[in-house]
Design an enzyme around this catalytic site. Structure first.
Site, short mmCIF file in Angstrom:
data_model
loop_
_atom_site.label_atom_id
_atom_site.label_comp_id
_atom_site.label_asym_id
_atom_site.label_seq_id
_atom_site.Cartn_x
_atom_site.Cartn_y
_atom_site.Cartn_z
N CYS A 199 -19.06 -9.63 -50.33
CA CYS A 199 -19.74 -9.22 -48.98
C CYS A 199 -20.48 -10.07 -48.23
O CYS A 199 -20.73 -11.24 -47.42
CB CYS A 199 -20.79 -8.00 -49.23
SG CYS A 199 -19.29 -6.98 -49.02
N ASP A 231 -10.79 -4.00 -22.58
CA ASP A 231 -10.24 -3.03 -22.19
C ASP A 231 -10.71 -1.68 -23.19
O ASP A 231 -10.38 -0.92 -23.13
CB ASP A 231 -8.67 -2.96 -21.27
CG ASP A 231 -8.01 -3.28 -23.04
OD1 ASP A 231 -8.42 -3.42 -23.81
OD2 ASP A 231 -6.63 -3.13 -22.35
C1 BEZ Z 1 -18.35 -6.83 -53.53
O1 BEZ Z 1 -18.62 -7.55 -52.20
O2 BEZ Z 1 -18.90 -7.82 -53.82
C2 BEZ Z 1 -17.63 -6.13 -53.66
C3 BEZ Z 1 -18.37 -4.83 -52.89
C4 BEZ Z 1 -17.77 -3.44 -53.82
C5 BEZ Z 1 -16.64 -3.68 -54.81
C6 BEZ Z 1 -16.77 -4.59 -55.08
C7 BEZ Z 1 -17.13 -6.29 -55.19
#
Ligand code: BEZ
Length: 222
Positions: free
Chosen positions: A46, A139
């Site tokens: 993430c 929209d």
């Molecule tokens: C990550 O962002 O590294 C991750 C988050 C949840 C499960 C596996 C990876």
């Protein structure tokens, strides 16, 4: 099962975000939008995705696409994590994340929009958010939806490429072929007659011959 399908109007939900409370339609205004979810704050994949999104945020702005992220952590966590994201994003430590993050700590929005990944559970056995990408038109309708599991990070070049296609095909009666990029030839949509295509595309239409003899592979330069 709740969720959202192509052509649906996104609900005008209220949400707490890193920039305060928003109403989604007001947030979008007359722009395009991208709503992308991620499983959890302070997680490695993430963080790389968010840093990439921050780095190329001017590319979204150029296309008039408002960015907003979502995960199931609190505003406070989002704010602290945003500092990590911007530090990870070379030369940007100390500058604010250029888009808000929705705090969906009760998972209400994730359930409503069908964003949860049943195979990825937290320590309490509750599902985490998957990596959803929703591109929304002016929209307020869903124009594109991509869904990745938590373990597979997204490719933001592909997301920008797809937005270029969405914006072009919203304006012109064309479709973009495999691996298309802006500037490449596009295809005339099948519902247009040859006469209509000839009048709509002054740059001309070329047809690729195929063994069936059918003339459906029609290219033009938009
Ligand atoms: C990550 O962002 O590294 C991750 C988050 C949840 C499960 C596996 C990876």
């Amino acid at each position: 099962m709740p969720g959202i399908l192509l052509g649906d109007v996104l609900p005008n939900f209220e949400a707490n975000t890193t920039v305060g409370k928003i109403k989604f339609h007001d947030f979008l205004g007359t722009s395009w939008g991208i709503l992308f979810s991620h499983p959890r704050d302070f997680t490695p994949v993430c963080t790389t995705e968010m840093a990439c999104a921050a780095k190329i945020s001017d590319q979204f702005k150029k296309r008039d696409v408002k960015m907003i992220a979502l995960s199931i952590d609190s505003v406070e966590d989002h704010r602290t994590w945003s500092e990590d994201v911007m530090a990870f994003h070379a030369n940007k430590a100390g500058t604010p994340l250029p888009f808000p993050i929705i705090a969906d700590d009760k998972r209400e929005l994730s359930v409503l929009l069908g964003m949860l990944d049943p195979d990825e559970l937290d320590k309490d056995g509750l599902p985490l958010t998957a990596r959803c990408v929703f591109v929304i038109g002016p929209d307020k309708k869903l124009k594109l939806s991509i869904l990745y599991p938590a373990t597979t990070g997204r490719n933001f070049d592909e997301i920008l490429r797809a937005i270029d296609s969405l914006q072009l095909t919203a304006q012109k009666k064309v479709a973009t072929p495999v691996d298309w990029k802006p500037g490449d030839k596009v295809m005339v949509i099948p519902s247009l007659s040859d006469a209509e295509a000839a009048s709509l595309f002054p740059n001309g239409v070329t047809t690729k011959e195929v063994p069936s003899g059918k003339k459906y592979l029609r290219y033009t330069q938009p």
